[in-house]
Enzyme design. Structure first.
Site, short mmCIF file in Angstrom:
data_model
loop_
_atom_site.label_atom_id
_atom_site.label_comp_id
_atom_site.label_asym_id
_atom_site.label_seq_id
_atom_site.Cartn_x
_atom_site.Cartn_y
_atom_site.Cartn_z
N VAL A 2 -0.28 2.08 2.98
CA VAL A 2 0.25 2.27 4.32
C VAL A 2 0.13 3.73 4.74
O VAL A 2 0.01 4.63 3.90
CB VAL A 2 1.73 1.82 4.42
CG1 VAL A 2 1.90 0.41 3.90
CG2 VAL A 2 2.65 2.77 3.65
N SER A 3 0.15 3.98 6.05
CA SER A 3 0.14 5.31 6.63
C SER A 3 -1.06 6.12 6.12
O SER A 3 -2.20 5.68 6.22
CB SER A 3 1.48 6.00 6.35
OG SER A 3 1.64 7.16 7.12
#
Length: 704
Positions: A294-295
């Site tokens: 994620v991110s």
């Protein structure tokens, strides 16, 4: 013969691997060689799943969900096992909402589908690596659960989110992959804790324990003893941080870091199973590999897929990826009937420095100030000072009779209209400003993109511990001893903050600082404007060209940003992005949306990328445990796991990926009401026409 093949298969050009030994019918097969990019020893530890484990460090689902963090026996000298346990605890809880009723233990969590406590036995391999031409250590790790099936091998990549350390993706890609019985490969991507105390020369070993001796550590600043001594004389008690001060722009190599972690994973698997005559060598050809996280970790896996010329990766499943797509002005972004967005694909550095400059004033905007969760953390006096300072510099338009509310409304308009920040992100922006999100990203990435060192003190900023008045002090011994486990890799963190060295009076923590051009605390606005000028390439106040060192640094930063631009070419791999529309850290008009549009134009009909935009979801699920946030927003984490499920089903069963769509969730409205299935509708296999996201001609059409 197959043992020879594995060396050839993972001897990926450009990844810094050593070649296999030659072999023929008269010689024994070559051994499973350690990849050439590995530096030093590889540590191996087996966890029994009872007293300790891969996923929860022995805490189990209950321990991870507890608000009471594990403690050290000796706070000044924690063991490596204690540091690992606290690092896993903090990193898990930083990304996953573990509060009651928020979905933990019901929709996600170690015990969901994996027994009550969810502890996973297995072996962990960890080492330092470098990239070709570089000497800054990057941490890489492979976790192989005991449930791994060598006859049907699978691997998930888990590069850290944000600037986190090696356990930064343990609760996201780590949890899903380990529970699936897959090997999970991690990397800190050249960021991580990596704190160097310039006063004492103390740094962290790979396991987080401290040393001031000349041995392998996560990071030390590129300074001679004399240079360090001279710096300390002028700027005592400062720290250098790996992501900001390594002088290598680590983001330029994030894709390579992920690919190397995959290669390391194949080495670890064959090291563990190679002596079993009933197990064929584990190769990219017989192993399902999903690039995930994620991110920043999600963006890293996307870049790895773009750069995967050797077929190491089969599919991609990421959440809220940090991507800076190549700017393609050939299409616009159109959400419902709103005005078309033409200036999309701005760089992270540009829009984040804009947020750092204007959000402090926008926190006072009448439309949101009383409704924005935790805006109370932004004191009215500082909001007013920032607005007045911006107005005095001519950066806020208004009549002579303009009020504070007029200035704040104008600051909000600039962010929404001039910089493409979606209005859905306005409510969460104040709490992010109070948490120093944009300010910290602006400082760290200015240094990283420009390859600046700690000694350069870009825009008069440094990193240090401070006392209650915001004055620089020495780093507390207990805080430094725990930093590996408590740091997110980007100050302010772990007791270290951003210090404005050029503040009036004395070097002061940025939130309490007074700029030279101001008469009262304004959050170091002059320093933030300096960073924004470096992003724009001209003086943000006067509009004049930059000169001297500023011009050189701005050019270096622009070059660094060019190095990290994403191409949009996923090589036809099945891929799923999930992103929350209310993401106030990585605005969707500059990240997931334009990347999807770019991909459709680059890959055309061969594209297998699907983009799911989740309503009432944002970047930091951990905030959902707070009043005013959890009642309005749902966990994006739930849809990230759905993305992994969909890509898995596509790769294993040939199932079609659902069309790109808006997912219409239903907030629970009250923290006392637990999340239920009605709040979290599934990604629709056949969405209604009014929910479909598509590129039509030169318009990327996003439904309201």
């Amino acid at each position: 013969m197959k043992r020879i093949m594995i060396c050839t298969l993972i001897g990926v050009t450009g990844l810094g691997l050593s070649a296999c030994n030659d072999s023929n019918n008269d010689n024994p097969p070559a051994a499973n060689q350690i990849p050439g990019f590995i530096q030093g020893d590889i540590q191996q530890i087996q966890y029994d799943g009872v007293t300790d484990d891969l996923l929860t460090a022995g805490l189990g689902a209950t321990g991870l969900g507890s608000a009471t963090a594990p403690a050290f026996s000796d706070p000044l000298s924690p063991t490596s096992a204690e540091l690992r346990q606290l690092a896993i605890y903090n990193n898990y809880r930083a990304l996953v909402d573990t509060s009651a009723g928020g979905g933990y233990g019901e929709f996600f969590g170690p015990g969901v589908g994996n027994g009550s406590e969810g502890m996973i036995p297995g072996r962990e391999y960890i080492a330092f690596m470098t990239v070709p031409g570089g000497d800054v250590p990057i941490t890489v790790m492979a976790q192989i659960p005991d449930s791994f099936d060598a006859q049907s091998p699978c691997m998930i990549t888990a590069p850290s989110s944000g600037s986190r350390g090696i356990y930064g993706a343990i609760g996201t890609a780590g949890e899903w992959g380990l529970k699936k019985g897959c090997a999970v490969v991690y990397t800190d991507k050249g960021s991580g804790t990596g704190a160097h105390n310039l006063e004492t020369n103390t740094a962290q070993r790979i396991d987080g324990t401290l040393t001031d001796s000349d041995e392998a550590v996560q990071f030390r600043a590129d300074l001679s003893d004399t240079e360090r001594s001279d710096f300390n004389a002028d700027w005592p008690d400062r720290l250098a941080w790996k992501h900001a001060h390594s002088k290598v722009n680590p983001e330029a190599d994030w894709g390579r870091h992920v690919l190397q972690s995959v290669v390391f994973g194949f080495w670890a698997l064959n090291e563990q199973f190679g002596s079993d005559s009933n197990v064929d060598p584990i190769t990219p050809e017989n192993t399902l590999v999903i690039a995930s996280s994620v991110s920043n970790g999600g963006g890293s896996s996307v870049r790895a897929a773009e750069q995967d010329t050797q077929g190491l990766i089969d599919g991609v499943a990421v959440s809220e990826p940090n991507l800076n797509p190549v700017v393609d002005t050939g299409f616009t972004i159109n959400q419902g009937s709103s005005a078309a967005i033409t200036e999309h694909s701005r760089s992270l550095f540009e829009y984040t420095t804009a947020l750092a400059v204007y959000q402090g004033c926008a926190n006072q905007a009448p439309a949101t100030r009383d409704d924005a969760p935790l805006n109370v953390l932004n004191t009215p006096a500082v909001r007013e000072n920032i607005c007045n300072s911006l107005a005095n510099k001519g950066l806020l338009n208004g009549a002579a009779s303009a009020t504070l509310d007029d200035y704040a409304t104008e600051a909000q308009r600039i962010l929404n209209e001039d910089f493409g920040i979606q209005p859905e992100q306005n409510l969460l922006a104040p709490v992010h400003f109070a948490s120093n999100v944009a300010q910290s990203i602006s400082m760290t990435y200015a240094n990283a993109y420009g390859r600046a060192g700690v000694e350069d003190r870009v825009c008069g900023l440094s990193m240090a511990a401070v006392d209650g008045a915001g004055a620089v002090t020495s780093f507390a011994s207990a805080a430094e001893a725990a930093a590996f486990a408590t740091s997110n890799g980007i100050p302010p963190t772990a007791g270290v903050v951003i210090v404005y060295d050029d503040a009036e009076g004395q070097p002061t923590a940025m939130p309490a600082s007074v700029s030279p051009s101001s008469s009262s605390a304004d959050y170091g606005l002059d320093a933030l404007l300096c960073l924004h000028s470096l992003a724009l390439g001209y003086d943000a106040v006067t509009g004049d060209p930059l000169s001297g060192n500023d011009a050189e640094l701005a050019a270096a930063i622009a070059g660094g940003i060019d190095e990290i631009r994403a191409t949009g070419d996923l090589r036809g791999k099945p891929a799923v992005f999930v992103t929350g529309r209310a993401d106030a850290i990585l605005p969707i008009n500059h990240t997931s949306r334009p990347y999807y549009g770019l991909n459709q134009r680059v890959e055309g009909v061969s594209s297998e990328l699907r983009y799911y935009e989740v309503l009432n979801a944002h970047h930091l699920d951990v905030l959902n445990g707070l009043g005013g946030i959890g009642d309005r927003y749902v966990p994006l984490h739930h849809y990230y796991f759905q993305a992994l499920d969909l890509v898995w089903d596509r790769l294993t069963n040939g199932a079609e990926l659902p069309p790109s769509q808006v997912v219409r969730t239903v907030p629970r409205g009250d923290l006392a009401t637990p999340l239920a299935g009605i709040n979290l509708p599934e990604i629709a296999p056949q969405p209604a026409a009014a929910d479909v996201i598509s590129l039509v001609g030169d318009e990327l059409r996003i439904p309201e």
